[in-house]
Write a protein that holds these residues in place. Structure first.
Motif, short mmCIF file in Angstrom:
data_model
loop_
_atom_site.label_atom_id
_atom_site.label_comp_id
_atom_site.label_asym_id
_atom_site.label_seq_id
_atom_site.Cartn_x
_atom_site.Cartn_y
_atom_site.Cartn_z
N TRP A 19 54.56 -38.48 -11.33
CA TRP A 19 53.44 -39.09 -12.04
C TRP A 19 52.56 -39.88 -11.07
O TRP A 19 53.06 -40.68 -10.29
CB TRP A 19 53.94 -40.05 -13.12
CG TRP A 19 54.75 -39.43 -14.21
CD1 TRP A 19 56.11 -39.29 -14.24
CD2 TRP A 19 54.27 -38.89 -15.44
NE1 TRP A 19 56.51 -38.70 -15.41
CE2 TRP A 19 55.40 -38.44 -16.17
CE3 TRP A 19 53.00 -38.75 -15.99
CZ2 TRP A 19 55.29 -37.85 -17.42
CZ3 TRP A 19 52.88 -38.16 -17.24
CH2 TRP A 19 54.01 -37.72 -17.96
N LEU A 27 43.38 -39.50 -20.21
CA LEU A 27 43.90 -38.14 -20.26
C LEU A 27 45.07 -38.02 -19.30
O LEU A 27 45.20 -38.80 -18.35
CB LEU A 27 42.83 -37.13 -19.84
CG LEU A 27 41.62 -36.88 -20.73
CD1 LEU A 27 40.58 -36.07 -19.96
CD2 LEU A 27 42.03 -36.11 -21.98
N VAL A 28 45.88 -36.99 -19.54
CA VAL A 28 46.90 -36.57 -18.57
C VAL A 28 46.57 -35.16 -18.12
O VAL A 28 46.31 -34.28 -18.96
CB VAL A 28 48.32 -36.60 -19.18
CG1 VAL A 28 49.34 -35.98 -18.22
CG2 VAL A 28 48.73 -38.02 -19.54
N ALA A 30 48.42 -32.25 -16.35
CA ALA A 30 49.71 -31.75 -15.88
C ALA A 30 49.48 -30.45 -15.13
O ALA A 30 48.95 -29.49 -15.71
CB ALA A 30 50.65 -31.53 -17.06
N TRP A 87 56.98 -30.18 -21.94
CA TRP A 87 55.78 -30.63 -22.66
C TRP A 87 55.97 -31.94 -23.42
O TRP A 87 55.10 -32.83 -23.36
CB TRP A 87 55.28 -29.53 -23.57
CG TRP A 87 53.87 -29.76 -24.01
CD1 TRP A 87 53.44 -30.19 -25.23
CD2 TRP A 87 52.68 -29.59 -23.22
NE1 TRP A 87 52.08 -30.31 -25.26
CE2 TRP A 87 51.58 -29.95 -24.03
CE3 TRP A 87 52.45 -29.19 -21.90
CZ2 TRP A 87 50.26 -29.91 -23.58
CZ3 TRP A 87 51.14 -29.14 -21.45
CH2 TRP A 87 50.06 -29.50 -22.27
N LEU A 90 55.53 -34.76 -21.10
CA LEU A 90 54.14 -34.90 -20.66
C LEU A 90 53.29 -35.59 -21.73
O LEU A 90 52.28 -36.23 -21.41
CB LEU A 90 53.56 -33.53 -20.33
CG LEU A 90 54.21 -32.81 -19.14
CD1 LEU A 90 53.74 -31.36 -19.08
CD2 LEU A 90 53.89 -33.52 -17.83
N GLN A 91 53.70 -35.48 -22.98
CA GLN A 91 52.97 -36.10 -24.08
C GLN A 91 53.38 -37.56 -24.33
O GLN A 91 52.73 -38.26 -25.12
CB GLN A 91 53.19 -35.30 -25.37
CG GLN A 91 52.55 -33.92 -25.36
CD GLN A 91 52.81 -33.17 -26.65
OE1 GLN A 91 53.95 -33.03 -27.08
NE2 GLN A 91 51.74 -32.70 -27.29
N VAL A 97 46.67 -33.99 -23.30
CA VAL A 97 47.20 -33.40 -22.07
C VAL A 97 46.45 -32.11 -21.75
O VAL A 97 46.35 -31.21 -22.58
CB VAL A 97 48.71 -33.09 -22.19
CG1 VAL A 97 49.24 -32.54 -20.87
CG2 VAL A 97 49.49 -34.35 -22.58
N ALA A 118 47.66 -28.06 -26.11
CA ALA A 118 46.97 -28.62 -24.95
C ALA A 118 45.51 -28.92 -25.28
O ALA A 118 44.87 -28.21 -26.05
CB ALA A 118 47.05 -27.65 -23.77
N HIS A 119 45.00 -29.97 -24.68
CA HIS A 119 43.61 -30.36 -24.89
C HIS A 119 42.67 -29.35 -24.24
O HIS A 119 41.57 -29.09 -24.73
CB HIS A 119 43.39 -31.76 -24.30
CG HIS A 119 42.05 -32.34 -24.56
ND1 HIS A 119 41.57 -32.59 -25.83
CD2 HIS A 119 41.06 -32.73 -23.70
CE1 HIS A 119 40.36 -33.11 -25.74
NE2 HIS A 119 40.02 -33.20 -24.48
#
Length: 213
Positions: A19, A27-28, A30, A87, A90-91, A97, A118-119
């Motif tokens: 990370w 936002l993330v 990944a 996932w 990641l959320q 994400v 996913a975004h």
């Protein structure tokens, strides 16, 4: 640069997330590596250095086969299995994400983006076909992402030059002039390596800004 690591158990074995957190993250992103390399790839490292300063937490994902020290990637189905299992972690920051990756990792991101919610999807050096085998197209994976998608492609990528990508797809494509599959540019090119990397970071930054509205 502040960073921390998380080991995640998956059906394919332990995976690792590194990370790079942003202050006041919105936002993330990944991103995973390709079949022939790891998260030290120049494009992934450039994004990890650039985006946290823009409110984007970057999560560098190492698939289980890399964590296990293997040199050959498993079948696509196994790559997808590992990604799906990661996932929920990641959320955990509670942010939208963006699923991303380079080469094989880009294929994974596009194949699973819609089902995972996913975004958006970021495809770096999307391997449109094996070198010299344009008839073996993987365009359906890209076109089927089901979310806003950005492709960043080297102008001389033997896995698919920008002009080979299908027209009319619901994705954006940015070319890195002279870049190969690893975005390396020859010494005789009209742009240097740093400029080529800057094309990548600028394109991704602008696209993310658009996603935010």
């Amino acid at each position: 640069m502040t960073k921390n690591e998380t080991l995640v158990e998956t059906p394919a074995g332990p995976a690792r997330i590194t990370w790079l957190p942003a202050k006041k993250a919105q936002l993330v992103l990944a991103v995973s590596h390709g079949a022939g390399g790891g998260v030290q790839a120049r494009d992934l490292q450039a994004l990890a250095a650039e985006l946290p300063g823009q409110g984007v937490t970057v999560a560098l994902v190492e698939q289980p086969w890399r964590v296990a020290g293997k040199k050959v990637a498993p079948a696509p189905k196994t790559l997808d299995t590992g990604w799906r299992a990661l996932w929920p972690v990641l959320q955990e920051p509670g942010l939208p994400v963006i699923a991303g990756g380079r080469s094989a990792g880009a294929r994974v991101a596009c194949r699973t983006a819609k089902e995972l919610g996913a975004h958006a999807a970021l495809a770096l050096s999307f391997p449109l076909h094996p070198p010299g085998r344009p008839e073996k197209s993987r365009a359906d994976e890209l076109l089927g992402s089901g979310v806003p998608t950005l492709v960043v492609q080297g102008g001389n990528d033997p896995f698919g030059r920008p002009a080979e990508f299908p027209a009319g797809g619901s994705y954006e494509l940015v070319e890195v002039p002279y870049g190969d599959h690893g975005f390396a540019v020859p010494k005789r090119a009209e742009i240097g390596q740093e400029e080529a990397v800057a094309v990548i970071t600028s394109a991704v930054s602008a696209w993310i800004k658009e996603l935010r509205g």
